[in-house]
Scaffold this motif. Structure first.
Motif, PDB file in Angstrom:
ATOM      1  N   GLY A 114       0.837  -1.210   0.000  1.00 48.33           N
ATOM      2  CA  GLY A 114       0.000   0.000   0.000  1.00 48.33           C
ATOM      3  C   GLY A 114       0.867   1.253   0.000  1.00 48.33           C
ATOM      4  N   LEU A 115       1.891   1.253   0.852  1.00 48.41           N
ATOM      5  CA  LEU A 115       2.765   2.438   0.943  1.00 48.41           C
ATOM      6  C   LEU A 115       3.531   2.645  -0.365  1.00 48.41           C
ATOM      7  N   LEU A 116       4.089   1.544  -0.877  1.00 46.57           N
ATOM      8  CA  LEU A 116       4.826   1.669  -2.149  1.00 46.57           C
ATOM      9  C   LEU A 116       3.881   2.103  -3.272  1.00 46.57           C
ATOM     10  N   GLY A 117       2.675   1.526  -3.272  1.00 40.62           N
ATOM     11  CA  GLY A 117       1.674   1.864  -4.294  1.00 40.62           C
ATOM     12  C   GLY A 117       1.362   3.346  -4.263  1.00 40.62           C
ATOM     13  N   MET A 118       1.255   3.892  -3.053  1.00 39.30           N
ATOM     14  CA  MET A 118       0.933   5.320  -2.915  1.00 39.30           C
ATOM     15  C   MET A 118       2.080   6.174  -3.469  1.00 39.30           C
ATOM     16  N   VAL A 119       3.296   5.806  -3.115  1.00 37.12           N
ATOM     17  CA  VAL A 119       4.462   6.579  -3.598  1.00 37.12           C
ATOM     18  C   VAL A 119       4.519   6.516  -5.132  1.00 37.12           C
ATOM     19  N   LEU A 122       1.760   8.671  -6.660  1.00 32.29           N
ATOM     20  CA  LEU A 122       2.066  10.103  -6.586  1.00 32.29           C
ATOM     21  C   LEU A 122       3.151  10.477  -7.603  1.00 32.29           C
ATOM     22  N   ALA A 123       4.144   9.585  -7.764  1.00 34.88           N
ATOM     23  CA  ALA A 123       5.200   9.870  -8.740  1.00 34.88           C
ATOM     24  C   ALA A 123       4.604   9.908 -10.148  1.00 34.88           C
ATOM     25  N   LEU A 124       3.692   8.974 -10.442  1.00 35.80           N
ATOM     26  CA  LEU A 124       3.055   8.966 -11.769  1.00 35.80           C
ATOM     27  C   LEU A 124       2.224  10.222 -11.973  1.00 35.80           C
ATOM     28  N   ARG A 129       0.831  15.109 -14.519  1.00 30.59           N
ATOM     29  CA  ARG A 129       0.156  16.387 -14.290  1.00 30.59           C
ATOM     30  C   ARG A 129       1.147  17.513 -14.032  1.00 30.59           C
ATOM     31  N   GLY A 130       2.325  17.146 -13.508  1.00 33.30           N
ATOM     32  CA  GLY A 130       3.297  18.179 -13.153  1.00 33.30           C
ATOM     33  C   GLY A 130       2.835  18.972 -11.949  1.00 33.30           C
ATOM     34  N   ARG A 131       3.547  20.033 -11.634  1.00 37.26           N
ATOM     35  CA  ARG A 131       3.162  20.865 -10.502  1.00 37.26           C
ATOM     36  C   ARG A 131       1.955  21.710 -10.877  1.00 37.26           C
ATOM     37  N   ILE A 132       0.961  21.747 -10.013  1.00 31.02           N
ATOM     38  CA  ILE A 132      -0.218  22.568 -10.319  1.00 31.02           C
ATOM     39  C   ILE A 132       0.157  24.038 -10.070  1.00 31.02           C
ATOM     40  N   ARG A 133       0.182  24.798 -11.133  1.00 34.88           N
ATOM     41  CA  ARG A 133       0.661  26.183 -11.066  1.00 34.88           C
ATOM     42  C   ARG A 133      -0.471  27.144 -10.713  1.00 34.88           C
ATOM     43  N   ILE A 134      -0.084  28.362 -10.309  1.00 32.36           N
ATOM     44  CA  ILE A 134      -1.096  29.413 -10.168  1.00 32.36           C
ATOM     45  C   ILE A 134      -1.314  29.922 -11.593  1.00 32.36           C
ATOM     46  N   ASP A 135      -2.475  29.591 -12.214  1.00 31.62           N
ATOM     47  CA  ASP A 135      -2.676  29.865 -13.642  1.00 31.62           C
ATOM     48  C   ASP A 135      -2.553  31.345 -13.968  1.00 31.62           C
ATOM     49  N   GLY A 331       0.617  19.498  -0.545  1.00 27.09           N
ATOM     50  CA  GLY A 331       0.958  20.695   0.240  1.00 27.09           C
ATOM     51  C   GLY A 331       2.378  21.186  -0.021  1.00 27.09           C
ATOM     52  N   THR A 332       3.187  20.399  -0.756  1.00 26.18           N
ATOM     53  CA  THR A 332       4.576  20.832  -1.016  1.00 26.18           C
ATOM     54  C   THR A 332       4.831  20.918  -2.528  1.00 26.18           C
ATOM     55  N   ILE A 333       5.376  19.825  -3.095  1.00 23.41           N
ATOM     56  CA  ILE A 333       5.760  19.935  -4.515  1.00 23.41           C
ATOM     57  C   ILE A 333       4.572  19.891  -5.465  1.00 23.41           C
ATOM     58  N   GLY A 334       3.427  19.355  -4.999  1.00 20.24           N
ATOM     59  CA  GLY A 334       2.305  19.126  -5.910  1.00 20.24           C
ATOM     60  C   GLY A 334       1.616  20.404  -6.364  1.00 20.24           C
ATOM     61  N   MET A 335       1.632  21.446  -5.527  1.00 21.96           N
ATOM     62  CA  MET A 335       0.865  22.654  -5.878  1.00 21.96           C
ATOM     63  C   MET A 335       1.627  23.924  -5.520  1.00 21.96           C
ATOM     64  N   GLU A 336       1.827  24.741  -6.497  1.00 26.43           N
ATOM     65  CA  GLU A 336       2.506  26.022  -6.266  1.00 26.43           C
ATOM     66  C   GLU A 336       1.681  26.873  -5.295  1.00 26.43           C
ATOM     67  N   GLY A 337       2.340  27.440  -4.318  1.00 26.48           N
ATOM     68  CA  GLY A 337       1.666  28.392  -3.426  1.00 26.48           C
ATOM     69  C   GLY A 337       0.957  27.772  -2.238  1.00 26.48           C
ATOM     70  N   ALA A 338       0.826  26.432  -2.196  1.00 18.58           N
ATOM     71  CA  ALA A 338       0.037  25.827  -1.116  1.00 18.58           C
ATOM     72  C   ALA A 338       0.768  25.874   0.222  1.00 18.58           C
ATOM     73  N   PHE A 339       2.092  25.630   0.196  1.00 19.56           N
ATOM     74  CA  PHE A 339       2.798  25.515   1.477  1.00 19.56           C
ATOM     75  C   PHE A 339       2.726  26.807   2.291  1.00 19.56           C
TER      76      PHE A 339
END
Ligand code: HEM
Length: 382
Positions: A114-119, A122-124, A129-135, A331-339
Protein backbone atom coordinates in the motif's frame (compact mmCIF):
# COMPACT_ATOMS: atom_id res chain seq x y z
CA UNK A 1 -26.36 -84.76 -13.32
CA UNK A 2 -27.70 -81.60 -11.92
CA UNK A 3 -27.65 -82.97 -8.39
CA UNK A 4 -24.10 -84.26 -8.67
CA UNK A 5 -22.98 -80.84 -10.03
CA UNK A 6 -24.53 -79.06 -7.03
CA UNK A 7 -22.95 -81.53 -4.69
CA UNK A 8 -19.53 -80.90 -6.19
CA UNK A 9 -19.83 -77.16 -5.94
CA UNK A 10 -21.07 -77.31 -2.29
CA UNK A 11 -18.09 -79.50 -1.51
CA UNK A 12 -15.80 -77.07 -3.30
CA UNK A 13 -17.32 -74.08 -1.37
CA UNK A 14 -17.12 -75.81 1.97
CA UNK A 15 -13.48 -76.49 1.16
CA UNK A 16 -12.91 -72.72 1.05
CA UNK A 17 -14.10 -72.13 4.61
CA UNK A 18 -11.01 -73.46 6.35
CA UNK A 19 -8.88 -71.45 3.95
CA UNK A 20 -10.75 -68.21 4.84
CA UNK A 21 -10.55 -68.98 8.57
CA UNK A 22 -6.83 -69.60 8.23
CA UNK A 23 -6.34 -66.38 6.28
CA UNK A 24 -8.27 -64.35 8.88
CA UNK A 25 -6.33 -65.95 11.68
CA UNK A 26 -3.06 -65.17 9.98
CA UNK A 27 -4.15 -61.58 9.25
CA UNK A 28 -5.28 -61.09 12.87
CA UNK A 29 -2.04 -62.52 14.11
CA UNK A 30 -0.03 -60.31 11.77
CA UNK A 31 -1.96 -57.25 12.83
CA UNK A 32 -1.32 -57.89 16.49
CA UNK A 33 2.36 -58.52 15.89
CA UNK A 34 2.76 -55.57 13.52
CA UNK A 35 0.82 -53.30 15.88
CA UNK A 36 2.92 -54.20 18.88
CA UNK A 37 6.06 -53.94 16.75
CA UNK A 38 5.07 -50.45 15.71
CA UNK A 39 4.45 -49.50 19.33
CA UNK A 40 7.76 -50.99 20.35
CA UNK A 41 9.43 -49.04 17.57
CA UNK A 42 8.08 -45.79 19.02
CA UNK A 43 8.26 -46.53 22.70
CA UNK A 44 12.01 -46.62 23.21
CA UNK A 45 12.35 -43.07 21.81
CA UNK A 46 9.69 -41.77 24.21
CA UNK A 47 11.18 -43.56 27.15
CA UNK A 48 14.65 -42.23 26.55
CA UNK A 49 13.21 -38.70 26.04
CA UNK A 50 11.23 -38.73 29.26
CA UNK A 51 13.10 -39.23 32.52
CA UNK A 52 9.86 -40.33 34.20
CA UNK A 53 9.10 -42.82 31.45
CA UNK A 54 6.05 -40.85 30.40
CA UNK A 55 4.58 -40.91 33.90
CA UNK A 56 3.44 -37.76 35.68
CA UNK A 57 6.16 -37.03 38.26
CA UNK A 58 5.08 -37.91 41.76
CA UNK A 59 2.18 -39.88 40.32
CA UNK A 60 0.00 -36.91 41.29
CA UNK A 61 -2.45 -37.62 38.51
CA UNK A 62 -1.72 -41.29 38.54
CA UNK A 63 -1.63 -41.77 34.81
CA UNK A 64 0.93 -41.85 32.05
CA UNK A 65 -0.86 -39.44 29.77
CA UNK A 66 -3.81 -37.17 30.21
CA UNK A 67 -4.66 -36.23 26.67
CA UNK A 68 -7.83 -34.40 27.62
CA UNK A 69 -6.01 -32.02 29.96
CA UNK A 70 -3.30 -31.21 27.46
CA UNK A 71 -5.83 -30.77 24.69
CA UNK A 72 -7.70 -28.26 26.86
CA UNK A 73 -4.45 -26.46 27.69
CA UNK A 74 -3.63 -26.31 23.99
CA UNK A 75 -7.05 -24.81 23.33
CA UNK A 76 -6.50 -22.05 25.87
CA UNK A 77 -8.26 -23.43 28.99
CA UNK A 78 -7.55 -21.24 32.02
CA UNK A 79 -6.31 -22.83 35.24
CA UNK A 80 -5.82 -21.28 38.66
CA UNK A 81 -2.67 -19.56 39.82
CA UNK A 82 -1.91 -18.08 43.22
CA UNK A 83 -0.01 -15.03 41.90
CA UNK A 84 -1.87 -11.75 41.28
CA UNK A 85 -1.65 -12.10 37.49
CA UNK A 86 -4.64 -14.38 36.88
CA UNK A 87 -3.84 -14.45 33.15
CA UNK A 88 -0.78 -16.56 33.93
CA UNK A 89 -3.31 -19.37 34.40
CA UNK A 90 -3.50 -19.63 30.61
CA UNK A 91 -0.51 -21.67 29.49
CA UNK A 92 -1.13 -21.62 25.76
CA UNK A 93 -3.10 -18.83 24.10
CA UNK A 94 -3.71 -19.96 20.55
CA UNK A 95 -5.06 -16.61 19.37
CA UNK A 96 -1.51 -15.35 19.98
CA UNK A 97 -0.28 -17.56 17.20
CA UNK A 98 -2.98 -16.23 14.84
CA UNK A 99 -2.13 -12.67 15.85
CA UNK A 100 1.56 -13.19 15.15
CA UNK A 101 0.84 -14.77 11.78
CA UNK A 102 -1.43 -11.90 10.76
CA UNK A 103 0.96 -9.21 12.00
CA UNK A 104 4.03 -10.66 10.35
CA UNK A 105 2.11 -11.92 7.32
CA UNK A 106 -0.72 -10.14 5.47
CA UNK A 107 -0.70 -7.01 7.63
CA UNK A 108 2.96 -6.24 6.97
CA UNK A 109 2.88 -7.42 3.36
CA UNK A 110 -0.25 -5.50 2.29
CA UNK A 111 0.96 -2.52 4.32
CA UNK A 112 4.24 -2.24 2.44
CA UNK A 113 2.48 -2.72 -0.92
CA UNK A 114 0.00 0.00 0.00
CA UNK A 115 2.76 2.44 0.94
CA UNK A 116 4.83 1.67 -2.15
CA UNK A 117 1.67 1.86 -4.29
CA UNK A 118 0.93 5.32 -2.92
CA UNK A 119 4.46 6.58 -3.60
CA UNK A 120 4.33 5.18 -7.15
CA UNK A 121 0.86 6.68 -7.75
CA UNK A 122 2.07 10.10 -6.59
CA UNK A 123 5.20 9.87 -8.74
CA UNK A 124 3.05 8.97 -11.77
CA UNK A 125 0.63 11.78 -11.02
CA UNK A 126 3.54 14.22 -10.79
CA UNK A 127 5.01 12.90 -14.05
CA UNK A 128 1.71 13.31 -15.89
CA UNK A 129 0.16 16.39 -14.29
CA UNK A 130 3.30 18.18 -13.15
CA UNK A 131 3.16 20.86 -10.50
CA UNK A 132 -0.22 22.57 -10.32
CA UNK A 133 0.66 26.18 -11.07
CA UNK A 134 -1.10 29.41 -10.17
CA UNK A 135 -2.68 29.86 -13.64
CA UNK A 136 -3.06 33.64 -13.37
CA UNK A 137 0.47 34.03 -11.96
CA UNK A 138 1.32 35.45 -8.55
CA UNK A 139 -0.28 38.79 -7.61
CA UNK A 140 1.27 41.43 -5.39
CA UNK A 141 -1.28 40.78 -2.67
CA UNK A 142 -1.25 38.37 0.26
CA UNK A 143 -4.16 37.12 2.35
CA UNK A 144 -4.04 35.61 5.78
CA UNK A 145 -5.18 32.02 5.41
CA UNK A 146 -4.28 30.49 8.77
CA UNK A 147 -3.53 32.47 11.94
CA UNK A 148 -0.82 31.55 14.46
CA UNK A 149 -3.08 29.33 16.52
CA UNK A 150 -4.28 27.40 13.49
CA UNK A 151 -0.72 26.85 12.30
CA UNK A 152 0.36 25.85 15.79
CA UNK A 153 -2.47 23.27 15.88
CA UNK A 154 -1.55 21.95 12.42
CA UNK A 155 2.16 21.61 13.13
CA UNK A 156 1.57 20.10 16.57
CA UNK A 157 -0.58 17.45 14.88
CA UNK A 158 1.66 17.07 11.82
CA UNK A 159 5.04 17.12 13.59
CA UNK A 160 3.95 14.58 16.18
CA UNK A 161 2.30 12.43 13.51
CA UNK A 162 5.54 12.26 11.53
CA UNK A 163 7.49 11.04 14.60
CA UNK A 164 4.71 8.54 15.41
CA UNK A 165 4.58 7.31 11.81
CA UNK A 166 8.35 6.83 11.52
CA UNK A 167 8.72 5.11 14.89
CA UNK A 168 5.61 3.01 14.22
CA UNK A 169 6.86 1.92 10.80
CA UNK A 170 10.16 1.01 12.42
CA UNK A 171 8.30 -1.27 14.84
CA UNK A 172 6.71 -3.08 11.89
CA UNK A 173 9.46 -3.03 9.28
CA UNK A 174 12.65 -1.86 11.03
CA UNK A 175 14.08 -5.34 11.52
CA UNK A 176 13.90 -5.93 7.77
CA UNK A 177 14.77 -2.45 6.51
CA UNK A 178 17.10 -0.89 9.11
CA UNK A 179 18.67 -3.71 11.11
CA UNK A 180 20.82 -4.93 8.21
CA UNK A 181 21.94 -1.34 7.52
CA UNK A 182 22.57 -0.13 11.06
CA UNK A 183 23.71 -3.27 12.85
CA UNK A 184 22.27 -4.61 16.09
CA UNK A 185 23.53 -2.01 18.57
CA UNK A 186 22.54 1.11 16.69
CA UNK A 187 19.22 -0.41 15.63
CA UNK A 188 18.42 -1.41 19.21
CA UNK A 189 19.23 2.08 20.54
CA UNK A 190 17.20 3.74 17.80
CA UNK A 191 14.24 1.42 18.24
CA UNK A 192 14.23 1.85 22.00
CA UNK A 193 14.33 5.64 21.63
CA UNK A 194 11.60 5.43 18.98
CA UNK A 195 9.40 3.37 21.28
CA UNK A 196 9.73 5.88 24.14
CA UNK A 197 9.10 8.78 21.72
CA UNK A 198 6.05 6.95 20.33
CA UNK A 199 4.57 6.59 23.81
CA UNK A 200 5.00 10.21 24.88
CA UNK A 201 4.55 12.08 21.59
CA UNK A 202 1.21 10.32 21.14
CA UNK A 203 -0.21 12.83 23.66
CA UNK A 204 1.04 15.80 21.61
CA UNK A 205 -0.71 14.29 18.57
CA UNK A 206 -3.96 13.92 20.51
CA UNK A 207 -3.72 17.54 21.69
CA UNK A 208 -3.09 18.73 18.10
CA UNK A 209 -6.00 16.64 16.91
CA UNK A 210 -8.42 18.11 19.46
CA UNK A 211 -7.25 21.67 18.80
CA UNK A 212 -7.52 21.29 15.01
CA UNK A 213 -10.98 19.80 15.43
CA UNK A 214 -12.17 22.72 17.55
CA UNK A 215 -10.69 25.32 15.18
CA UNK A 216 -11.80 23.80 11.87
CA UNK A 217 -14.85 21.63 12.36
CA UNK A 218 -17.27 24.41 11.37
CA UNK A 219 -15.61 24.72 7.94
CA UNK A 220 -15.86 21.02 7.22
CA UNK A 221 -19.56 20.25 7.02
CA UNK A 222 -20.69 19.19 3.56
CA UNK A 223 -22.72 21.68 1.52
CA UNK A 224 -23.88 22.13 -2.07
CA UNK A 225 -20.51 23.43 -3.29
CA UNK A 226 -19.13 19.94 -2.70
CA UNK A 227 -21.21 18.35 -5.48
CA UNK A 228 -19.84 20.73 -8.12
CA UNK A 229 -16.31 20.24 -6.77
CA UNK A 230 -16.65 16.46 -6.91
CA UNK A 231 -18.18 16.57 -10.40
CA UNK A 232 -14.96 18.22 -11.62
CA UNK A 233 -12.74 16.04 -9.38
CA UNK A 234 -11.53 19.32 -7.93
CA UNK A 235 -9.85 20.21 -11.22
CA UNK A 236 -7.01 17.91 -10.19
CA UNK A 237 -6.91 16.14 -13.53
CA UNK A 238 -7.81 19.07 -15.76
CA UNK A 239 -5.63 22.08 -16.37
CA UNK A 240 -7.10 25.52 -15.65
CA UNK A 241 -10.20 24.07 -14.04
CA UNK A 242 -10.99 25.58 -10.65
CA UNK A 243 -14.35 24.61 -9.15
CA UNK A 244 -15.48 27.10 -6.49
CA UNK A 245 -14.67 26.24 -2.88
CA UNK A 246 -15.05 27.85 0.54
CA UNK A 247 -12.28 27.77 3.15
CA UNK A 248 -11.86 24.03 2.64
CA UNK A 249 -12.68 22.24 -0.60
CA UNK A 250 -14.28 18.78 -0.65
CA UNK A 251 -10.96 16.95 -0.78
CA UNK A 252 -9.81 18.85 2.30
CA UNK A 253 -13.10 18.17 4.09
CA UNK A 254 -12.67 14.47 3.40
CA UNK A 255 -9.10 14.64 4.67
CA UNK A 256 -10.27 16.50 7.78
CA UNK A 257 -12.85 13.84 8.70
CA UNK A 258 -10.51 11.02 7.84
CA UNK A 259 -7.78 12.49 10.05
CA UNK A 260 -10.25 13.13 12.88
CA UNK A 261 -11.88 9.68 12.81
CA UNK A 262 -8.74 7.68 12.21
CA UNK A 263 -6.90 9.88 14.73
CA UNK A 264 -9.59 9.01 17.29
CA UNK A 265 -9.31 5.30 16.41
CA UNK A 266 -5.51 5.49 16.73
CA UNK A 267 -5.78 7.32 20.05
CA UNK A 268 -8.22 4.82 21.58
CA UNK A 269 -6.35 1.73 20.40
CA UNK A 270 -3.01 3.35 21.32
CA UNK A 271 -4.22 4.03 24.86
CA UNK A 272 -5.35 0.41 25.12
CA UNK A 273 -1.83 -0.68 24.11
CA UNK A 274 -0.15 1.83 26.41
CA UNK A 275 -2.09 0.67 29.48
CA UNK A 276 -2.27 -3.10 28.94
CA UNK A 277 -5.40 -5.01 29.93
CA UNK A 278 -7.17 -1.89 31.23
CA UNK A 279 -9.46 -1.38 28.24
CA UNK A 280 -11.53 -3.79 26.20
CA UNK A 281 -13.26 -2.17 23.26
CA UNK A 282 -13.63 -5.24 21.08
CA UNK A 283 -15.92 -7.37 23.23
CA UNK A 284 -18.70 -4.74 23.41
CA UNK A 285 -18.21 -3.94 19.70
CA UNK A 286 -18.38 -7.61 18.72
CA UNK A 287 -21.51 -8.06 20.86
CA UNK A 288 -23.23 -5.33 18.88
CA UNK A 289 -22.04 -6.90 15.61
CA UNK A 290 -23.27 -10.33 16.73
CA UNK A 291 -26.66 -8.83 17.68
CA UNK A 292 -27.10 -7.55 14.12
CA UNK A 293 -26.21 -10.90 12.62
CA UNK A 294 -22.43 -11.01 12.19
CA UNK A 295 -20.70 -14.26 13.04
CA UNK A 296 -18.14 -12.93 15.52
CA UNK A 297 -17.09 -14.17 18.97
CA UNK A 298 -18.82 -12.39 21.84
CA UNK A 299 -16.29 -13.26 24.51
CA UNK A 300 -12.82 -11.83 24.04
CA UNK A 301 -10.07 -12.56 26.55
CA UNK A 302 -7.99 -9.60 27.81
CA UNK A 303 -4.99 -10.96 25.88
CA UNK A 304 -7.00 -11.21 22.65
CA UNK A 305 -8.23 -7.62 23.27
CA UNK A 306 -4.58 -6.51 23.23
CA UNK A 307 -3.87 -8.43 20.05
CA UNK A 308 -6.92 -7.00 18.28
CA UNK A 309 -5.96 -3.50 19.44
CA UNK A 310 -2.50 -3.95 17.94
CA UNK A 311 -3.83 -5.18 14.59
CA UNK A 312 -6.38 -2.37 14.44
CA UNK A 313 -3.79 0.26 15.46
CA UNK A 314 -1.43 -0.92 12.73
CA UNK A 315 -4.08 -1.10 9.97
CA UNK A 316 -5.51 2.36 10.70
CA UNK A 317 -1.99 3.76 11.09
CA UNK A 318 -0.88 2.39 7.72
CA UNK A 319 -3.97 3.80 5.99
CA UNK A 320 -3.35 7.17 7.64
CA UNK A 321 0.28 7.23 6.50
CA UNK A 322 -0.83 6.43 2.92
CA UNK A 323 -3.38 9.27 2.92
CA UNK A 324 -1.00 11.74 4.58
CA UNK A 325 1.65 11.00 1.93
CA UNK A 326 -0.86 12.33 -0.61
CA UNK A 327 -1.56 15.36 1.60
CA UNK A 328 2.14 16.17 2.05
CA UNK A 329 2.63 15.84 -1.71
CA UNK A 330 -0.11 18.34 -2.56
CA UNK A 331 0.96 20.70 0.24
CA UNK A 332 4.58 20.83 -1.02
CA UNK A 333 5.76 19.94 -4.52
CA UNK A 334 2.31 19.13 -5.91
CA UNK A 335 0.87 22.65 -5.88
CA UNK A 336 2.51 26.02 -6.27
CA UNK A 337 1.67 28.39 -3.43
CA UNK A 338 0.04 25.83 -1.12
CA UNK A 339 2.80 25.51 1.48
CA UNK A 340 2.63 29.24 2.28
CA UNK A 341 -0.76 28.66 3.88
CA UNK A 342 0.82 26.60 6.65
CA UNK A 343 4.29 28.17 6.40
CA UNK A 344 3.83 31.90 6.85
CA UNK A 345 0.05 31.73 7.00
CA UNK A 346 -0.14 34.25 4.11
CA UNK A 347 -1.19 33.07 0.65
CA UNK A 348 -1.10 34.78 -2.70
CA UNK A 349 -4.50 36.28 -3.54
CA UNK A 350 -4.49 34.73 -7.01
CA UNK A 351 -3.80 31.29 -5.53
CA UNK A 352 -6.67 31.84 -3.12
CA UNK A 353 -9.02 32.99 -5.90
CA UNK A 354 -8.22 29.92 -7.96
CA UNK A 355 -8.53 27.34 -5.20
CA UNK A 356 -10.92 28.91 -2.68
CA UNK A 357 -12.90 31.53 -4.61
CA UNK A 358 -15.93 31.54 -2.29
CA UNK A 359 -13.70 31.92 0.76
CA UNK A 360 -11.96 34.94 -0.85
CA UNK A 361 -15.37 36.52 -1.48
CA UNK A 362 -16.41 35.89 2.12
CA UNK A 363 -13.19 37.39 3.52
CA UNK A 364 -13.33 40.40 1.23
CA UNK A 365 -16.95 41.04 2.11
CA UNK A 366 -15.68 41.07 5.71
CA UNK A 367 -17.93 38.22 6.77
CA UNK A 368 -17.11 36.98 10.26
CA UNK A 369 -17.25 33.35 9.05
CA UNK A 370 -14.14 33.83 6.94
CA UNK A 371 -10.97 33.61 8.99
CA UNK A 372 -8.62 36.56 8.74
CA UNK A 373 -9.01 39.68 6.62
CA UNK A 374 -7.64 40.46 3.22
CA UNK A 375 -4.33 42.18 3.58
CA UNK A 376 -2.44 44.01 0.96
CA UNK A 377 1.27 43.61 1.14
CA UNK A 378 3.68 45.42 -1.02
CA UNK A 379 6.28 43.54 -2.98
CA UNK A 380 7.08 39.82 -3.18
CA UNK A 381 4.95 37.10 -1.81
CA UNK A 382 7.25 34.46 -0.45
C1 HEM B 1 5.23 17.78 6.11
C2 HEM B 1 3.98 17.51 6.41
C3 HEM B 1 2.80 18.37 6.08
C4 HEM B 1 2.69 19.44 5.23
C5 HEM B 1 3.75 20.07 4.37
C6 HEM B 1 1.33 19.90 5.31
C7 HEM B 1 0.82 20.98 4.63
C8 HEM B 1 -0.44 21.48 4.76
C9 HEM B 1 -0.95 22.65 4.13
C10 HEM B 1 -0.17 23.53 3.18
C11 HEM B 1 -2.23 22.81 4.50
C12 HEM B 1 -3.17 23.95 4.09
C13 HEM B 1 -3.86 23.69 2.80
C14 HEM B 1 -4.66 24.90 2.38
O1 HEM B 1 -4.27 26.01 2.62
O2 HEM B 1 -5.73 24.74 1.79
C15 HEM B 1 -2.55 21.73 5.41
C16 HEM B 1 -3.77 21.52 5.99
C17 HEM B 1 -4.11 20.44 6.76
N1 HEM B 1 -3.24 19.46 7.19
FE1 HEM B 1 -1.30 19.28 6.70
N2 HEM B 1 0.65 19.09 6.17
C18 HEM B 1 1.51 18.16 6.66
C19 HEM B 1 1.24 17.14 7.54
C20 HEM B 1 -0.02 16.88 8.03
C21 HEM B 1 -0.33 15.78 8.89
C22 HEM B 1 0.67 14.74 9.35
C23 HEM B 1 -1.65 15.86 9.18
C24 HEM B 1 -2.51 14.97 10.01
C25 HEM B 1 -2.14 13.87 10.59
C26 HEM B 1 -2.17 17.02 8.49
C27 HEM B 1 -3.48 17.42 8.53
C28 HEM B 1 -3.97 18.54 7.92
C29 HEM B 1 -5.35 18.94 7.95
C30 HEM B 1 -6.50 18.17 8.63
C31 HEM B 1 -5.43 20.11 7.23
C32 HEM B 1 -6.70 20.93 6.95
C33 HEM B 1 -7.41 20.37 5.77
C34 HEM B 1 -6.60 20.51 4.52
O3 HEM B 1 -6.16 21.62 4.23
O4 HEM B 1 -6.40 19.51 3.85
N3 HEM B 1 -1.16 17.61 7.82
N4 HEM B 1 -1.45 20.94 5.54
Amino acid sequence: MRHSHNGRSRRGFSGLIPAIVLFLALYAGFSVVAGSWAQEALRPAQETASPTGGMVPGESLGSASDAEIWRAVRQGAQGNVSIPNAMAGVLIQSEGENWRNIRNGPLSVYGIWGLLGMVIALALFFAVRGRIRIDSGRSDKLMERFNDLERFAHWLMAGSFIVLALSGLNMLYGRYALLPLLGENLFATLTQAGKVAHHYIAFAFMAGLVLSFVLWVRHNFPDKTDLAWLAKAGGLFTRKSHPPAKKFNTGQKLLFWLVMLSGLAMSLSGIALLFPFQFGYFEPTFRVLAAIGFDVPTQISPMAEMQLSQIWHAIVGLVMVMVILGHIYIGTIGMEGAFDAMGSGQVDRNWAREHHSLWVEEVERGEPKGKGRAKAAAGGDD
